[in-house]
Scaffold this motif. Structure first.
Motif, mmCIF file in Angstrom:
data_model
loop_
_atom_site.group_PDB
_atom_site.id
_atom_site.type_symbol
_atom_site.label_atom_id
_atom_site.label_comp_id
_atom_site.label_asym_id
_atom_site.label_seq_id
_atom_site.Cartn_x
_atom_site.Cartn_y
_atom_site.Cartn_z
ATOM 1 N N GLY A 129 19.589 -17.945 32.820
ATOM 2 C CA GLY A 129 19.218 -17.569 34.182
ATOM 3 C C GLY A 129 17.710 -17.589 34.401
ATOM 4 O O GLY A 129 16.947 -18.250 33.674
ATOM 5 N N ALA A 130 17.281 -16.824 35.402
ATOM 6 C CA ALA A 130 15.867 -16.794 35.779
ATOM 7 C C ALA A 130 14.974 -16.441 34.588
ATOM 8 O O ALA A 130 13.850 -16.947 34.474
ATOM 9 N N SER A 131 15.485 -15.614 33.693
ATOM 10 C CA SER A 131 14.634 -15.102 32.608
ATOM 11 C C SER A 131 14.211 -16.163 31.600
ATOM 12 O O SER A 131 13.281 -15.931 30.822
ATOM 13 N N VAL A 163 26.133 -2.832 29.842
ATOM 14 C CA VAL A 163 25.225 -3.609 30.688
ATOM 15 C C VAL A 163 25.884 -4.944 30.988
ATOM 16 O O VAL A 163 26.321 -5.636 30.062
ATOM 17 N N VAL A 164 25.962 -5.308 32.245
ATOM 18 C CA VAL A 164 26.493 -6.626 32.629
ATOM 19 C C VAL A 164 25.297 -7.517 32.957
ATOM 20 O O VAL A 164 24.537 -7.233 33.890
ATOM 21 N N GLY A 165 25.116 -8.578 32.175
ATOM 22 C CA GLY A 165 23.991 -9.496 32.396
ATOM 23 C C GLY A 165 22.975 -9.389 31.269
ATOM 24 O O GLY A 165 22.378 -8.331 31.066
ATOM 25 N N THR A 222 14.546 -8.079 43.435
ATOM 26 C CA THR A 222 14.697 -9.016 44.558
ATOM 27 C C THR A 222 13.346 -9.577 45.000
ATOM 28 O O THR A 222 13.019 -9.631 46.186
ATOM 29 N N SER A 223 12.571 -9.971 44.015
ATOM 30 C CA SER A 223 11.305 -10.687 44.236
ATOM 31 C C SER A 223 10.990 -11.342 42.890
ATOM 32 O O SER A 223 11.616 -11.018 41.891
ATOM 33 N N GLY A 224 10.003 -12.220 42.863
ATOM 34 C CA GLY A 224 9.789 -13.008 41.645
ATOM 35 C C GLY A 224 8.986 -12.326 40.572
ATOM 36 O O GLY A 224 8.103 -12.946 39.974
HETATM 37 C C1 LIG Z 1 10.900 -20.488 38.143
HETATM 38 C C2 LIG Z 1 10.688 -18.997 38.064
HETATM 39 C C3 LIG Z 1 9.438 -18.506 37.722
HETATM 40 C C4 LIG Z 1 9.253 -17.127 37.624
HETATM 41 N N1 LIG Z 1 8.081 -16.660 37.124
HETATM 42 C C5 LIG Z 1 7.953 -15.336 36.860
HETATM 43 C C6 LIG Z 1 6.819 -14.840 36.195
HETATM 44 O O1 LIG Z 1 5.941 -15.574 35.745
HETATM 45 N N2 LIG Z 1 6.681 -13.491 36.073
HETATM 46 C C7 LIG Z 1 7.652 -12.630 36.500
HETATM 47 O O2 LIG Z 1 7.460 -11.428 36.389
HETATM 48 N N3 LIG Z 1 8.788 -13.080 37.044
HETATM 49 C C8 LIG Z 1 8.968 -14.405 37.228
HETATM 50 N N4 LIG Z 1 10.106 -14.879 37.787
HETATM 51 C C9 LIG Z 1 11.163 -13.913 38.161
HETATM 52 C C10 LIG Z 1 11.945 -13.476 36.948
HETATM 53 O O3 LIG Z 1 12.231 -14.590 36.132
HETATM 54 C C11 LIG Z 1 13.234 -12.789 37.403
HETATM 55 O O4 LIG Z 1 12.918 -11.757 38.320
HETATM 56 C C12 LIG Z 1 13.964 -12.176 36.223
HETATM 57 O O5 LIG Z 1 14.105 -13.108 35.177
HETATM 58 C C13 LIG Z 1 15.339 -11.673 36.656
HETATM 59 O O6 LIG Z 1 15.985 -11.209 35.489
HETATM 60 P P1 LIG Z 1 17.499 -10.823 35.528
HETATM 61 O O7 LIG Z 1 17.858 -10.347 34.169
HETATM 62 O O8 LIG Z 1 17.761 -9.920 36.685
HETATM 63 O O9 LIG Z 1 18.255 -12.190 35.922
HETATM 64 P P2 LIG Z 1 18.745 -13.413 35.026
HETATM 65 O O10 LIG Z 1 17.772 -13.779 33.997
HETATM 66 O O11 LIG Z 1 19.168 -14.463 35.991
HETATM 67 O O12 LIG Z 1 19.997 -12.841 34.255
HETATM 68 C C14 LIG Z 1 21.202 -12.472 34.898
HETATM 69 C C15 LIG Z 1 22.315 -12.654 33.889
HETATM 70 O O13 LIG Z 1 23.515 -12.142 34.446
HETATM 71 C C16 LIG Z 1 24.586 -12.960 33.999
HETATM 72 N N5 LIG Z 1 25.721 -12.767 34.917
HETATM 73 C C17 LIG Z 1 25.773 -13.040 36.239
HETATM 74 N N6 LIG Z 1 26.971 -12.703 36.717
HETATM 75 C C18 LIG Z 1 27.704 -12.199 35.694
HETATM 76 C C19 LIG Z 1 29.019 -11.681 35.569
HETATM 77 N N7 LIG Z 1 29.863 -11.575 36.620
HETATM 78 N N8 LIG Z 1 29.458 -11.267 34.352
HETATM 79 C C20 LIG Z 1 28.638 -11.359 33.263
HETATM 80 N N9 LIG Z 1 27.379 -11.840 33.328
HETATM 81 C C21 LIG Z 1 26.910 -12.237 34.534
HETATM 82 C C22 LIG Z 1 24.012 -14.370 34.035
HETATM 83 O O14 LIG Z 1 24.733 -15.229 33.189
HETATM 84 C C23 LIG Z 1 22.580 -14.117 33.564
HETATM 85 O O15 LIG Z 1 22.442 -14.325 32.159
HETATM 86 C C24 LIG Z 1 10.324 -16.240 37.918
HETATM 87 C C25 LIG Z 1 11.565 -16.743 38.269
HETATM 88 C C26 LIG Z 1 11.764 -18.116 38.329
HETATM 89 C C27 LIG Z 1 13.126 -18.622 38.669
#
Ligand SMILES: Cc1cc2nc3c(=O)[nH]c(=O)nc-3n(C[C@H](O)[C@H](O)[C@H](O)COP(=O)(O)OP(=O)(O)OC[C@H]3O[C@@H](n4cnc5c(N)ncnc54)[C@H](O)[C@@H]3O)c2cc1C
Length: 402
Positions: free
Chosen positions: A57-59, A25-27, A373-375
């Motif tokens: 990140g966002a999480s 898993v990347v990320g 690709t949504s919040g």
């Molecule tokens: C302010 C805010 C409020 C929100 N509120 C809510 C909420 O209340 N409820 C809800 O359901 N959702 C909410 N969301 C949306 C939710 O947070 C995101 O949809 C979710 O966290 C995305 O998770 P993710 O793991 O895809 O991304 P991320 O958490 O961004 O993780 C991606 C990871 O990939 C890593 N990465 C990137 N590129 C590379 C690479 N080339 N090599 C290795 N690692 C890499 C990064 O370092 C990062 O750790 C909110 C988002 C924001 C920003």
């Protein structure tokens, strides 16, 4: 090579050793860790890599609100399936999660009409209408000024965004056949050379039968054509944290009128149009910043306030203070009587697309790109991971050494 850059000169001999696992898993955000957790529970060996030294990140920047009730269609199905998994992994890895529900505050008849219409579409008890006094009690308010009612969304959950991902990553890392590698950036992926997909990273190559790229909004760095085809943009949100208001003990997430314009289950009911028009007339400043005025309380009592939405391929790093002030002032009205002294501000970014709320694409054999690709990644992350990993094999756990 599918995409990305291999920089051989920067790869030292010691990092050239190739590491194998069933799943890579990347990320290490919630989406990546949810995929890792589901693969681990199928008995598979799993590695997770993340470019950072810890997840930032966002999480970790969000409200920690699993907004289940207000989803519709596919997202509603994923959210409901993910609910049990959230609770399961909270028990397993020890992160804080509560079956808190959510409260929606209504200040006009139109807002109440939206809540009533949605309640009528759902099973009895899932959405319960509240009196002004009940809403005020939830908010720890002594008065009901400006409140005409509200609704209780029974099935929503809350986690603490600042601690959940770290605890889940630590749990993954301590499973016998799993590991998390921080400060390890994926730079390119190859497939078809061996039986397995190979991911080149800043620390050498990793191979796996199945790779999930869960890099959130940075999907365009590694897969620019895919991101372009899906019209992925970065959505930036202003967020604030206040000190813990004295005497406030707020289990549910709290949503307001502008929230009802952002979640599909609300926007599908007949009065949603009138609500949009009402907000445009009465509170244009909220529509101007594309607000979803809401808040949650962390286990330490501090409040997470937000949020606004701004869309661009690359985001300016600068926070507009007037936007933050609008959010703070609006929530000050909802929580009138409480001291909301701000102690932190930050920008959150998530992936967004007008094409749809999910990007799941098999880009090569054994290589899947997954981006919410949504919040709503916290809401649907586990359900999505469950669906994406459903075709992986089950393996018997290895016998314990004698
Ligand atoms: C302010 C805010 C409020 C929100 N509120 C809510 C909420 O209340 N409820 C809800 O359901 N959702 C909410 N969301 C949306 C939710 O947070 C995101 O949809 C979710 O966290 C995305 O998770 P993710 O793991 O895809 O991304 P991320 O958490 O961004 O993780 C991606 C990871 O990939 C890593 N990465 C990137 N590129 C590379 C690479 N080339 N090599 C290795 N690692 C890499 C990064 O370092 C990062 O750790 C909110 C988002 C924001 C920003």
């Amino acid at each position: 090579m599918i995409n990305g850059v291999i920089n051989e000169s920067s790869t030292t001999q010691s990092t050239l050793e190739t590491r194998h696992s069933d799943v890579l898993v990347v990320g290490a955000g919630i989406v990546g860790l949810a995929h890792a957790a589901r693969a681990i529970d199928r008995g598979l060996s799993v590695r997770v890599i993340d470019r950072d030294h810890q997840a930032v990140g966002a999480s970790v920047r969000n409200f920690g609100h699993c907004c289940i009730t207000a989803q519709s269609g596919e997202l509603y199905d994923l959210a409901r399936h993910g609910r049990e998994l959230w609770l399961h992994y909270a028990r397993e890895s020890g992160f804080w999660a509560v079956e808190s529900g959510a409260v929606v505050v209504a200040t006009t008849a139109t807002e109440l009409a939206v809540l009533t219409e949605l309640a009528q579409l759902r099973e009895p008890g899932q959405i319960r209408l509240l009196t002004p006094a009940q809403v005020a009690a939830e908010l720890g308010r002594q008065d009901t000024v400006g409140i005409i009612g509200g609704a209780w969304l029974r099935d929503d959950l809350r986690v603490d965004p600042r601690t959940t991902v770290a605890k889940l990553a630590a749990w993954v890392d301590t499973r016998p056949r799993a590991a998390v590698h921080w400060n390890t950036s994926a730079t390119a992926v190859e497939s078809g050379i061996t039986r397995r997909a190979r991911v080149n990273t800043s620390r050498g190559a990793f191979e796996a039968d199945q790779v999930y790229f869960c890099v959130g909004h940075d999907v365009d760095y590694l897969f620019p054509e895919l991101a372009e085809a899906h019209q992925v943009q970065r959505c930036a949100l202003n967020m604030l944290r206040t000190q813990a208001p004295k005497g406030l003990d707020l289990a549910p997430a709290v949503l307001t009128a502008s929230s009802m314009l952002r979640y599909q289950a609300f926007t599908e009911v007949p009065s949603a149009r009138a609500l949009h028009d009402e907000l445009a007339a009465e509170h244009p400043h909220l529509l101007a910043i594309d607000a979803n005025v809401m808040f949650t309380q962390r286990p330490d009592g501090t409040l997470l306030l937000g949020d606004s939405h701004r869309y661009a391929a690359t985001q300016d790093p600068f926070l507009d203070e007037s936007t933050s002030r609008t959010l703070h002032r609006t929530i000050g009205t909802v929580l009138s009587g409480h001291d909301l002294t701000v102690i932190e501000r930050w920008q959150g970014i998530y992936a967004s697309s007008p094409r749809g709320p999910l990007l799941v694409a098999d880009v090569a054999e054994g290589v899947t790109v997954v981006s919410v690709t949504s919040g709503v990644g916290m809401t649907v992350g586990f359900g999505l991971a469950e669906r994406n990993t459903a075709t992986l094999p089950h393996r018997q756990p290895e016998p314990a050494p004698c």
